[in-house]
Design a protein around this motif. Structure first.
Motif, PDB file in Angstrom:
ATOM      1  N   ASN A  41      -4.505  39.104 -27.228  1.00 24.34           N
ATOM      2  CA  ASN A  41      -4.279  40.077 -26.349  1.00 24.34           C
ATOM      3  C   ASN A  41      -3.627  39.576 -24.930  1.00 24.34           C
ATOM      4  O   ASN A  41      -3.918  40.021 -23.817  1.00 24.34           O
ATOM      5  N   ALA A  42      -2.718  38.709 -25.134  1.00 21.80           N
ATOM      6  CA  ALA A  42      -1.963  38.287 -24.231  1.00 21.80           C
ATOM      7  C   ALA A  42      -0.354  37.669 -24.478  1.00 21.80           C
ATOM      8  O   ALA A  42      -0.119  37.372 -25.560  1.00 21.80           O
ATOM      9  N   VAL A  43       0.382  37.578 -23.554  1.00 20.89           N
ATOM     10  CA  VAL A  43       1.609  37.045 -23.499  1.00 20.89           C
ATOM     11  C   VAL A  43       1.949  35.935 -22.781  1.00 20.89           C
ATOM     12  O   VAL A  43       1.408  35.595 -21.608  1.00 20.89           O
ATOM     13  N   ALA A  44       2.127  34.693 -23.372  1.00 17.77           N
ATOM     14  CA  ALA A  44       2.245  33.237 -22.787  1.00 17.77           C
ATOM     15  C   ALA A  44       3.904  33.242 -22.831  1.00 17.77           C
ATOM     16  O   ALA A  44       4.620  33.444 -23.548  1.00 17.77           O
ATOM     17  N   TYR A  45       3.971  32.460 -21.637  1.00 12.93           N
ATOM     18  CA  TYR A  45       5.507  31.988 -21.410  1.00 12.93           C
ATOM     19  C   TYR A  45       5.561  30.745 -20.601  1.00 12.93           C
ATOM     20  O   TYR A  45       4.307  30.397 -20.057  1.00 12.93           O
ATOM     21  N   ARG A  46       6.666  30.173 -20.365  1.00  7.73           N
ATOM     22  CA  ARG A  46       6.794  28.751 -19.479  1.00  7.73           C
ATOM     23  C   ARG A  46       7.291  29.188 -18.190  1.00  7.73           C
ATOM     24  O   ARG A  46       8.469  30.007 -18.202  1.00  7.73           O
TER      25      ARG A  46
ATOM     26  N   VAL B  83       2.699  26.394 -18.888  1.00  8.24           N
ATOM     27  CA  VAL B  83       2.441  27.648 -19.624  1.00  8.24           C
ATOM     28  C   VAL B  83       1.542  28.707 -18.838  1.00  8.24           C
ATOM     29  O   VAL B  83       0.822  28.449 -18.130  1.00  8.24           O
ATOM     30  N   ARG B  84       2.081  29.947 -18.785  1.00  8.97           N
ATOM     31  CA  ARG B  84       1.300  30.833 -18.166  1.00  8.97           C
ATOM     32  C   ARG B  84       1.260  32.095 -18.872  1.00  8.97           C
ATOM     33  O   ARG B  84       1.642  32.291 -19.916  1.00  8.97           O
ATOM     34  N   LEU B  85       0.175  33.129 -18.272  1.00  3.17           N
ATOM     35  CA  LEU B  85      -0.237  34.301 -19.052  1.00  3.17           C
ATOM     36  C   LEU B  85       0.277  35.261 -18.088  1.00  3.17           C
ATOM     37  O   LEU B  85       0.169  35.307 -16.995  1.00  3.17           O
ATOM     38  N   ALA B  86       0.966  36.257 -18.959  1.00  3.93           N
ATOM     39  CA  ALA B  86       1.311  37.537 -17.992  1.00  3.93           C
ATOM     40  C   ALA B  86       0.020  38.606 -17.804  1.00  3.93           C
ATOM     41  O   ALA B  86      -0.637  38.596 -18.628  1.00  3.93           O
TER      42      ALA B  86
ATOM     43  N   ALA C 158       1.369  37.190 -27.960  1.00  2.75           N
ATOM     44  CA  ALA C 158       3.085  36.996 -27.925  1.00  2.75           C
ATOM     45  C   ALA C 158       3.374  35.779 -27.319  1.00  2.75           C
ATOM     46  O   ALA C 158       2.846  35.263 -26.099  1.00  2.75           O
ATOM     47  N   GLY C 159       4.128  34.900 -27.877  1.00  6.24           N
ATOM     48  CA  GLY C 159       4.933  33.926 -27.173  1.00  6.24           C
ATOM     49  C   GLY C 159       6.522  34.048 -26.990  1.00  6.24           C
ATOM     50  O   GLY C 159       6.979  34.563 -27.739  1.00  6.24           O
ATOM     51  N   LEU C 160       6.618  34.162 -25.511  1.00  8.01           N
ATOM     52  CA  LEU C 160       7.931  34.289 -25.102  1.00  8.01           C
ATOM     53  C   LEU C 160       8.710  33.157 -24.579  1.00  8.01           C
ATOM     54  O   LEU C 160       8.498  32.498 -23.726  1.00  8.01           O
TER      55      LEU C 160
END
Length: 274
Positions: A243-248, A253-256, A204-206
């Motif tokens: 299998n990751a969620v990326a967000y800013r 850019v970070r992974l949750a 996912a990209g948030l």
């Protein structure tokens, strides 16, 4: 309702029935039943010009017809906004809602997050287990994505094996938590019960739009711009190992969650990454 029955109802009835006939005409017209709609408009017109001394009694049959048509109209509209396979909302509904939420006086005043979610290696699922099972996987993934969403949030099918979670009126931390919880539900689901050896994960990209009062100088974004941001972050999640969620956060850019220990690559859109 037959023509002679409509005529009988129209005879001797006054202005109180005009609204009911007009409601029926509107609902019938929305379904393309122009002839029946015209008949009700003629009945309404007759009532407008009728000379009535007493307030007429509204026939129960007419009330029931109005209620039935309203229910059918509401059901038809709801179905037109749903994806036929997964029963999630469709792209049409998504586009309408995002325009409203990102409008000048919309819910973006309170924060709005969009998570673009893609099934990992879904082509391999179809190739290995068949498209019928692939359809079952899509349906189950939607069920998992929709669990425990905050009030006002919804899931929509973006296309193929891509879905969007729309999270209005949330802060950035809560949005990441919701998206990561959804990813984790998919990963931990007992997919082997559907087919031995089946494993399903999502990336996912948030993208998050802060409340207007937190960033008063920030230019307004369109629905397309926020979806592009989410798509770019989805690429980062895929490139980090899936299998990751990326967000800013803080410009980076970070992974949750469990993926946070991985190296998150730069946020860049590359065609054909799936």
């Amino acid at each position: 309702m037959a023509e002679n029955e409509q005529a009988d109802l129209a005879v001797g009835q006054g202005p109180k029935l005009v609204g009911l006939h007009e409601s029926i005409a509107t609902l019938l017209a929305s379904r393309g039943q122009w002839r029946q709609a015209y008949q009700h408009l003629r009945s309404a017109l007759d009532l407008v010009h009728a000379d009535q001394d007493e307030e007429p009694h509204v026939p129960e049959q007419l009330r029931r017809e109005v209620d039935r048509l309203r229910r059918e109209h509401a059901e038809a509209r709801e179905q037109s906004l749903r994806d036929s396979l997964t029963d999630s909302y469709n792209r049409r509904y998504l586009d309408q809602q995002l325009i409203d939420l990102l409008a000048e006086h919309g819910a973006c005043r309170h924060g709005l997050a969009i998570a673009l979610i893609d099934l990992d290696w879904f082509k391999q699922v179809n190739d290995t287990f068949g498209h019928l099972l692939g359809d079952r996987v899509l349906q189950r993934v939607v069920e998992l994505l929709q669990q425990d969403l905050p009030e006002g949030a919804f899931c929509a099918r973006y296309g193929g094996e891509e879905f969007v979670l729309v999270l209005p009126r949330v802060d950035a931390v809560a949005a990441v938590e919701v998206a990561e919880a959804a990813r984790e539900r998919v990963e931990r689901h007992p997919w082997h019960e559907i087919a031995p050896g089946l494993r399903v994960t999502v990336s996912a990209g948030l993208a998050y739009e802060p409340p207007a009062d937190e960033a008063p100088q920030r230019p307004a974004v369109s629905a397309e711009q926020q979806l592009l941001r989410a798509d770019s972050l989805l690429y980062s999640a895929k490139q980090s190992g899936r299998n990751a969620v990326a967000y800013r956060s803080d410009g980076r850019v970070r992974l949750a969650g469990a993926a946070s220990g991985r190296r998150a690559i730069a946020e860049t859109r590359v065609i054909g990454y799936r």
